[in-house]
Design a protein around this motif. Structure first.
Motif, PDB file in Angstrom:
ATOM      1  N   SER A   1       5.744  17.970 -30.342  1.00 23.58           N
ATOM      2  CA  SER A   1       5.040  16.684 -30.327  1.00 23.58           C
ATOM      3  C   SER A   1       5.984  15.542 -30.673  1.00 23.58           C
ATOM      4  O   SER A   1       7.011  15.731 -31.328  1.00 23.58           O
ATOM      5  CB  SER A   1       3.838  16.699 -31.280  1.00 23.58           C
ATOM      6  N   ILE A   2       5.600  14.365 -30.185  1.00 19.95           N
ATOM      7  CA  ILE A   2       6.397  13.146 -30.402  1.00 19.95           C
ATOM      8  C   ILE A   2       5.453  11.983 -30.688  1.00 19.95           C
ATOM      9  O   ILE A   2       4.277  12.021 -30.341  1.00 19.95           O
ATOM     10  CB  ILE A   2       7.251  12.793 -29.158  1.00 19.95           C
ATOM     11  N   GLU A   3       6.006  10.953 -31.289  1.00 19.37           N
ATOM     12  CA  GLU A   3       5.304   9.674 -31.392  1.00 19.37           C
ATOM     13  C   GLU A   3       6.202   8.644 -30.727  1.00 19.37           C
ATOM     14  O   GLU A   3       7.409   8.590 -30.991  1.00 19.37           O
ATOM     15  CB  GLU A   3       5.040   9.295 -32.847  1.00 19.37           C
ATOM     16  N   ILE A   4       5.615   7.849 -29.855  1.00 19.33           N
ATOM     17  CA  ILE A   4       6.409   6.902 -29.069  1.00 19.33           C
ATOM     18  C   ILE A   4       5.688   5.559 -28.988  1.00 19.33           C
ATOM     19  O   ILE A   4       4.463   5.497 -28.924  1.00 19.33           O
ATOM     20  CB  ILE A   4       6.693   7.487 -27.658  1.00 19.33           C
TER      21      ILE A   4
ATOM     22  N   ASN B   1       3.097  19.969 -23.050  1.00 16.62           N
ATOM     23  CA  ASN B   1       3.776  19.681 -21.791  1.00 16.62           C
ATOM     24  C   ASN B   1       3.936  18.178 -21.554  1.00 16.62           C
ATOM     25  O   ASN B   1       4.947  17.731 -21.015  1.00 16.62           O
ATOM     26  CB  ASN B   1       3.008  20.336 -20.638  1.00 16.62           C
ATOM     27  N   THR B   2       2.929  17.409 -21.953  1.00 15.01           N
ATOM     28  CA  THR B   2       3.012  15.951 -21.799  1.00 15.01           C
ATOM     29  C   THR B   2       4.178  15.404 -22.609  1.00 15.01           C
ATOM     30  O   THR B   2       4.967  14.589 -22.114  1.00 15.01           O
ATOM     31  CB  THR B   2       1.685  15.281 -22.206  1.00 15.01           C
TER      32      THR B   2
ATOM     33  N   SER C   1      -1.490  15.933 -12.997  1.00 19.28           N
ATOM     34  CA  SER C   1      -1.426  16.762 -11.783  1.00 19.28           C
ATOM     35  C   SER C   1      -0.963  18.173 -12.117  1.00 19.28           C
ATOM     36  O   SER C   1      -1.482  19.148 -11.573  1.00 19.28           O
ATOM     37  CB  SER C   1      -0.488  16.138 -10.752  1.00 19.28           C
ATOM     38  N   THR C   2       0.019  18.271 -13.015  1.00 22.93           N
ATOM     39  CA  THR C   2       0.506  19.587 -13.438  1.00 22.93           C
ATOM     40  C   THR C   2      -0.614  20.371 -14.109  1.00 22.93           C
ATOM     41  O   THR C   2      -0.837  21.546 -13.812  1.00 22.93           O
ATOM     42  CB  THR C   2       1.704  19.433 -14.395  1.00 22.93           C
TER      43      THR C   2
ATOM     44  N   TYR D   1      -0.911  22.807 -23.256  1.00 18.40           N
ATOM     45  CA  TYR D   1      -1.606  21.557 -23.564  1.00 18.40           C
ATOM     46  C   TYR D   1      -2.484  21.756 -24.794  1.00 18.40           C
ATOM     47  O   TYR D   1      -3.112  22.796 -24.949  1.00 18.40           O
ATOM     48  CB  TYR D   1      -2.482  21.113 -22.378  1.00 18.40           C
ATOM     49  N   GLU D   2      -2.528  20.732 -25.640  1.00 19.29           N
ATOM     50  CA  GLU D   2      -3.410  20.763 -26.810  1.00 19.29           C
ATOM     51  C   GLU D   2      -4.860  20.750 -26.341  1.00 19.29           C
ATOM     52  O   GLU D   2      -5.174  20.252 -25.249  1.00 19.29           O
ATOM     53  CB  GLU D   2      -3.164  19.529 -27.696  1.00 19.29           C
ATOM     54  N   ASN D   3      -5.747  21.249 -27.182  1.00 16.65           N
ATOM     55  CA  ASN D   3      -7.176  21.257 -26.877  1.00 16.65           C
ATOM     56  C   ASN D   3      -7.653  19.825 -26.602  1.00 16.65           C
ATOM     57  O   ASN D   3      -7.427  18.924 -27.397  1.00 16.65           O
ATOM     58  CB  ASN D   3      -7.951  21.872 -28.051  1.00 16.65           C
TER      59      ASN D   3
END
Length: 194
Positions: free
Chosen positions: A123-126, A143-144, A64-65, A78-80
């Motif tokens: 960036s993260i890994e989850i 942003n995510t 939504s953002t 945001y990444e491509n």
């Protein structure tokens, strides 16, 4: 059913979430209530602790953002190819965070009327279970990733203001005291701890 959001100062916001062990039907109902509550409050994420359940569970809506942003902001945040997510994170476990850090304004539904610049990894890994209880392990960025980190912090009893330097936190104390005392209007149902 809408749930009131716990305001800053409620002790549950400082507790580490417990693993989710609800049965599937009860879990689905609670998650649906979380989505309704978050959307009613015009939020982009919500943790179970914010609606009174001490569980390692949160939801994120970065889609939504993304949809509401101008193209220039999308390209910066945001990444491509990333158009955001609407995702449930159950019993999440942070695997890694990048060394590339960026600063952006953050707010919180439990701390209405305040926002502050917060530094977070890009960036993260989850690893987590999704709504269908399927285990996932993914890398998120921009942003995510910021939204996920913010909500993940809630499951650890951490608020975004904890990432601020001591001087910035001190400058917010009078406003935080007003929130704790219930003297701030949020525009959505809140539960104050007195």
């Amino acid at each position: 059913m809408l749930q009131p959001i716990l305001a800053y100062g409620h002790p549950l916001l400082r507790e580490k979430g417990k693993p989710v062990s609800l049965d599937k039907e009860e879990l689905d109902t609670f998650i649906d209530q979380m989505w309704q509550t978050m959307r009613r409050a015009n939020g982009c994420g919500l943790a179970a602790s914010q609606v009174g359940k001490n569980l390692c569970l949160f939801i994120v809506d970065s889609r939504s953002t993304y949809q509401q942003m101008e193209n220039a902001a999308r390209q910066a945040l945001y990444e491509n190819g990333d158009t955001g997510i609407e995702e449930v994170f159950i019993n999440a476990e942070m695997i890694s965070r990048s060394g590339d850090v960026w600063v952006e304004e953050e707010g919180c539904l439990s701390i209405p009327s305040l926002s502050q610049p917060v530094a977070r990894p890009w960036s993260i890994e989850i690893r987590y279970l999704d709504k269908e209880l399927v285990q996932r392990q993914k890398v998120f960025s921009g942003n995510t990733a910021r939204m996920i980190q913010h909500e993940y912090d809630h499951t650890q009893g951490i608020l975004y203001i904890d990432h601020l330097n001591p001087v910035a936190r001190k400058l917010l104390m009078s406003r935080l005291k007003k929130i704790r005392a219930g003297k701030v209007q949020a525009g959505y149902p809140m539960c104050f701890f007195r």
